[in-house]
Design an enzyme around this catalytic site. Structure first.
Site, short mmCIF file in Angstrom:
data_model
loop_
_atom_site.label_atom_id
_atom_site.label_comp_id
_atom_site.label_asym_id
_atom_site.label_seq_id
_atom_site.Cartn_x
_atom_site.Cartn_y
_atom_site.Cartn_z
CD GLU A 98 -0.81 -0.66 13.24
OE1 GLU A 98 -1.29 -0.82 12.07
OE2 GLU A 98 -1.10 -0.92 14.36
NE ARG A 125 -8.03 7.96 -3.33
CZ ARG A 125 -8.62 7.54 -4.57
NH1 ARG A 125 -9.14 8.50 -5.31
NH2 ARG A 125 -9.00 6.38 -4.80
CG PHE A 142 -3.58 2.01 11.56
CD1 PHE A 142 -5.14 2.26 11.94
CD2 PHE A 142 -3.55 1.19 10.55
CE1 PHE A 142 -6.09 1.30 11.71
CE2 PHE A 142 -4.52 0.42 9.94
CZ PHE A 142 -6.01 0.45 10.52
CB SER A 178 -1.04 -0.04 1.08
OG SER A 178 -1.98 -0.93 1.13
CG HIS A 184 -3.96 5.18 1.70
ND1 HIS A 184 -2.63 4.79 1.47
CD2 HIS A 184 -4.53 4.78 0.54
CE1 HIS A 184 -2.45 4.28 0.49
NE2 HIS A 184 -3.78 4.24 -0.25
#
Length: 343
Positions: free
Chosen positions: A85, A194, A110, A64, A136
């Site tokens: 995290e 994003r 996160f 990602s 994101h």
């Protein structure tokens, strides 16, 4: 592999100059090379080629964030912590205490929210050179919902002492941020969109400096102060307003902390009104930071534009940006409303 035999890593890295994503409504045909999150691993790998201190970690999101591109080139300096995290950020502080410069990446929800305490206590307080990358951000996770939307992270990061907070508007600015961050003192929170943000800077800006806003357009009627994903929308709005005879200044306030107070005060003196635009709650983020400066100045018409104090809706990102007036049409409409009020 894609339907036409296209290697998916090519899609993410943008190696094919002609490659364009197909979801026109959400992406609008954005060239893959201009996607901030998708050049993250590549740029860090380039930096690491010449700096043995750089290490990279992720929390089960190597694809990602495209930190996978770093792992492919520097596997001995890459760690995937899995879905842990806070542990990742604490471990990064330990690495930094040993002379390394860690870049740790996960979703902004996160990083800047779930792991805020670890950023404060383990990174900022001892002034460890940890670079926490929240990708994101805002409402860009769309259908993933409230747990993955990040409209509070700037409000959580801003009050942390000795923490630099910066937002990338596009891929080229992200490259400049990463290059400038390597030897920057103390901890840092880097906020990304994003990974499908339209181009603002045609080349990597060579005059980038933390704490110094970039004026992208001059004007006298209104100043739009934007950050991150909203810089492009604000520039487009300024173009539309110019067609209506409005003169609009646009400031890219990439660094939320330390804030460029001088640029804000100049805007207050030289233009008739100020509008802040951010993909964040209107409380605690860019708008609040600018208001804190303006309160000590001569009163000026001012409006904060972003997500109202509510949990954002769930849906495709393009629809959410339109709903919250965070696209070019919406920013134009909000700006026109403010200008009509002052006239």
């Amino acid at each position: 592999m894609g339907a036409a035999g296209q290697d998916q890593s090519t899609l993410f890295r943008g190696d094919d100059a002609e490659l364009r994503l197909k979801d026109a409504k959400s992406v609008r045909g954005t060239p893959a090379r201009t996607m901030p999150a998708f050049i993250l691993g590549e740029e860090l790998a380039d930096l690491a080629d010449h700096d043995p201190r750089i290490v990279v970690a992720t929390a089960d999101l190597a694809n990602s964030s495209r930190t996978r591109d770093f792992a492919n080139r520097h596997p001995d300096r890459f760690i995937d912590f899995g879905i842990a995290e806070r542990n990742m950020i604490t471990a990064a502080a330990g690495m930094a205490s040993c002379g390394l410069v860690p870049y740790v990446a996960t979703f902004a929800s996160f990083a800047g929210i779930l792991a805020a305490e670890a950023i404060k206590t383990d990174c900022a307080y001892p002034r460890m050179p940890v670079r926490v990358i929240g990708h994101h951000s805002g409402i860009s996770m769309g259908f993933y919902g409230t747990s993955h939307h990040s409209t509070e992270d700037l409000g959580m990061m801003r009050p942390i002492a000795d923490l630099t907070v910066v937002c990338a508007a596009d891929a080229n600015q992200l490259r400049a941020i990463l290059r400038a961050s390597v030897d920057h003192p103390g901890a840092m929170y880097i906020r990304l969109g994003r990974g499908r943000d339209a181009e603002v800077y045609s080349t990597v800006p060579d005059d980038f400096a933390f704490g110094r806003a970039t004026q992208l357009r001059d004007g006298r009627d209104l100043t739009i102060i934007a950050t991150g994903s909203q810089v492009h929308a604000s520039l487009a709005a300024a173009d539309r307003l110019a067609e209506q005879g409005r003169s609009v200044r646009v400031l890219d306030m990439h660094t939320i902390k330390p804030l460029d107070e001088q640029a804000i005060r100049a805007a207050a003196r030289e233009t008739k009104a100020i509008l802040t635009v951010e993909e964040h709650n209107v409380i605690g983020g860019l708008g609040s930071a600018v208001a804190e400066v303006l309160v000590s100045e001569e009163r000026k018409p001012f409006r904060r534009h972003g997500i109202l104090d509510e949990f954002s809706l769930i849906g495709p990102p393009a629809a959410l940006y339109a709903h919250y007036k965070l696209d070019a049409d919406g920013v134009t409409d909000v700006a026109n409303g403010l200008l009509k009020e002052i006239n």
